[in-house]
Design an enzyme around this catalytic site. Sequence first.
Site, PDB file in Angstrom:
ATOM      1  N   LYS A   1      13.946  -2.987  -2.104  1.00 45.41           N
ATOM      2  CA  LYS A   1      13.842  -3.914  -3.238  1.00 45.41           C
ATOM      3  C   LYS A   1      15.075  -3.903  -4.129  1.00 45.41           C
ATOM      4  O   LYS A   1      15.253  -4.786  -4.950  1.00 45.41           O
ATOM      5  CB  LYS A   1      12.558  -3.643  -4.037  1.00 45.41           C
ATOM      6  CG  LYS A   1      11.313  -4.036  -3.216  1.00 45.41           C
ATOM      7  CD  LYS A   1      10.094  -4.389  -4.024  1.00 45.41           C
ATOM      8  CE  LYS A   1       9.082  -5.092  -3.092  1.00 45.41           C
ATOM      9  NZ  LYS A   1       7.766  -5.264  -3.625  1.00 45.41           N
TER      10      LYS A   1
ATOM     11  N   LYS B   1       8.439  -7.537   7.151  1.00 45.12           N
ATOM     12  CA  LYS B   1       7.022  -7.457   6.798  1.00 45.12           C
ATOM     13  C   LYS B   1       6.642  -8.699   6.000  1.00 45.12           C
ATOM     14  O   LYS B   1       7.414  -9.164   5.176  1.00 45.12           O
ATOM     15  CB  LYS B   1       6.849  -6.196   5.942  1.00 45.12           C
ATOM     16  CG  LYS B   1       5.574  -6.101   5.153  1.00 45.12           C
ATOM     17  CD  LYS B   1       5.605  -4.912   4.211  1.00 45.12           C
ATOM     18  CE  LYS B   1       5.732  -5.342   2.748  1.00 45.12           C
ATOM     19  NZ  LYS B   1       4.614  -6.116   2.229  1.00 45.12           N
TER      20      LYS B   1
ATOM     21  N   LYS C   1       4.730 -11.011  -0.347  1.00 46.01           N
ATOM     22  CA  LYS C   1       4.654 -12.062  -1.366  1.00 46.01           C
ATOM     23  C   LYS C   1       6.043 -12.422  -1.849  1.00 46.01           C
ATOM     24  O   LYS C   1       6.381 -13.580  -2.009  1.00 46.01           O
ATOM     25  CB  LYS C   1       3.820 -11.587  -2.550  1.00 46.01           C
ATOM     26  CG  LYS C   1       2.357 -11.475  -2.244  1.00 46.01           C
ATOM     27  CD  LYS C   1       1.609 -11.125  -3.509  1.00 46.01           C
ATOM     28  CE  LYS C   1       0.772  -9.884  -3.319  1.00 46.01           C
ATOM     29  NZ  LYS C   1       1.409  -8.679  -3.844  1.00 46.01           N
TER      30      LYS C   1
HETATM   31  P1  ATP Z   1       5.479  -7.682  -2.851  1.00 46.87           P
HETATM   32  O1  ATP Z   1       6.371  -8.428  -1.902  1.00 46.87           O
HETATM   33  O2  ATP Z   1       5.514  -8.230  -4.251  1.00 46.87           O
HETATM   34  O3  ATP Z   1       5.671  -6.193  -2.797  1.00 46.87           O
HETATM   35  P2  ATP Z   1       3.288  -7.484  -0.997  1.00 46.87           P
HETATM   36  O4  ATP Z   1       2.978  -8.666  -0.183  1.00 46.87           O
HETATM   37  O5  ATP Z   1       4.033  -6.356  -0.371  1.00 46.87           O
HETATM   38  O6  ATP Z   1       3.990  -7.975  -2.356  1.00 46.87           O
HETATM   39  P3  ATP Z   1       1.594  -5.665  -2.479  1.00 46.87           P
HETATM   40  O7  ATP Z   1       0.890  -6.155  -3.703  1.00 46.87           O
HETATM   41  O8  ATP Z   1       2.861  -4.882  -2.655  1.00 46.87           O
HETATM   42  O9  ATP Z   1       1.887  -6.946  -1.562  1.00 46.87           O
HETATM   43  O10 ATP Z   1       0.604  -4.831  -1.587  1.00 46.87           O
HETATM   44  C1  ATP Z   1      -0.807  -5.030  -1.596  1.00 46.87           C
HETATM   45  C2  ATP Z   1      -1.432  -4.364  -0.393  1.00 46.87           C
HETATM   46  O11 ATP Z   1      -1.166  -5.141   0.791  1.00 46.87           O
HETATM   47  C3  ATP Z   1      -0.895  -2.957  -0.102  1.00 46.87           C
HETATM   48  O12 ATP Z   1      -1.994  -2.155   0.324  1.00 46.87           O
HETATM   49  C4  ATP Z   1       0.053  -3.166   1.045  1.00 46.87           C
HETATM   50  O13 ATP Z   1       0.174  -2.002   1.855  1.00 46.87           O
HETATM   51  C5  ATP Z   1      -0.624  -4.290   1.798  1.00 46.87           C
HETATM   52  N1  ATP Z   1       0.339  -5.107   2.540  1.00 46.87           N
HETATM   53  C6  ATP Z   1       1.351  -5.824   1.992  1.00 46.87           C
HETATM   54  N2  ATP Z   1       2.021  -6.469   2.942  1.00 46.87           N
HETATM   55  C7  ATP Z   1       1.447  -6.144   4.135  1.00 46.87           C
HETATM   56  C8  ATP Z   1       1.701  -6.512   5.495  1.00 46.87           C
HETATM   57  N3  ATP Z   1       2.701  -7.338   5.809  1.00 46.87           N
HETATM   58  N4  ATP Z   1       0.900  -6.002   6.467  1.00 46.87           N
HETATM   59  C9  ATP Z   1      -0.128  -5.163   6.147  1.00 46.87           C
HETATM   60  N5  ATP Z   1      -0.422  -4.783   4.879  1.00 46.87           N
HETATM   61  C10 ATP Z   1       0.358  -5.268   3.880  1.00 46.87           C
HETATM   62 MG    MG Z   2       4.673  -4.717  -1.589  1.00 49.31          MG
END
Ligand code: ATP
Ligand code: MG
Length: 328
Positions: A111, A191, A194
């Site tokens: 990040k 991955k 968001k």
């Molecule tokens: P950001 O990009 O803002 O970090 P994010 O999509 O990674 O957002 P988070 O809010 O950080 O989402 O994570 C929420 C939950 O979703 C966590 O338990 C994380 O491990 C899970 N998660 C996030 N992305 C994935 C993915 N691509 N596959 C499986 N689990 C995920």
């Molecule tokens: Mg995340």
Amino acid sequence: MPRVFSGIQPSGELHIGNYLGAVRNWVALQDQAECLFCIVDLHAVTQAYEPADLPQRTLDMAIGLLAAGLDPARCTLFVQSHVPQHAELQWYFNTVTPLGELERMTQFKDKTARLESIPAGLLNYPILQAADILLYRADRVPVGEDQLQHLELAREIARRFNARYGRTFFPEPQPMLTGATRILGLDGQAKMSKSLGNTIGLLDSPETIWEKLRPAMTDPARKTKKDPGNPDVCNIWSLHRYFSSESEVATAADKCRSAGWGCLDCKRVLADNMIRELAPMRERAEALRQHPEQVRDVLAAGAERCRALADGTLAEVRRIMGFLPAGM
Ligand code: ATP
Ligand code: MG
């Protein structure tokens, strides 16, 4: 009964990676454990964001989670900033967390890779995460694979606090993974995140799902319909495994290897199955959007309960750490 804690940032739309990796596990756990689920807005402000959009994003995340199956009668759903005790415990944990551990976190490196100036909040993110969990002395944390390293650090922080103050006050929280630990984004590379804009939203319309799937990355070897492909390296095929029947998954693999159909045909089957599976959630979200006051009530009740739990933990922590009680 074990106590489960997990969180999600209101940093963008709730996506199928969040759902398959974490949230569907949250839904299942409601009947097996005492569950606390948190929309972690204090974490979300560590990344670039628009303050004017944050309230709606937070409400939308609550709507998405309720639509996905969280039931306020069986779990506690709340917003992190409504329980200021998270930030207080984070400060105490700052004093027992080794800087070197923070600097080696993969998420921190990812990040901050493109940032000129790095906010300390991104470095301290896992300390706040440890505080989120340990404020409730939760011992189980359903997350995706990307959070395993942070959880390992949360255990380290619990151990260091316990060692420093000479008692086993905090448990060492253990991860709970689903079968879909790391869903790739539509770019087929990173991955699904968001903040990377490579997502399919859990509440996306059928049209949007198709618009996003149509240009999504497949096996690069399939330049034309006649080129055979390898499903094992195709992200679309891996998504089939979560949304399509066993026979459809097998057919998709065969037709890819034999160039029996084009990638668009394969994507159409996936889109139809995804749309069918997500439709009830979209409908529930639509109904909730008509009654935002009900969602606010759920969040208010959740925060009230958590503030009370948090007060209990912090009273103990302040005593253990030797602070002079107020008013004495
Ligand atoms: P950001 O990009 O803002 O970090 P994010 O999509 O990674 O957002 P988070 O809010 O950080 O989402 O994570 C929420 C939950 O979703 C966590 O338990 C994380 O491990 C899970 N998660 C996030 N992305 C994935 C993915 N691509 N596959 C499986 N689990 C995920
Ligand atoms: Mg995340």
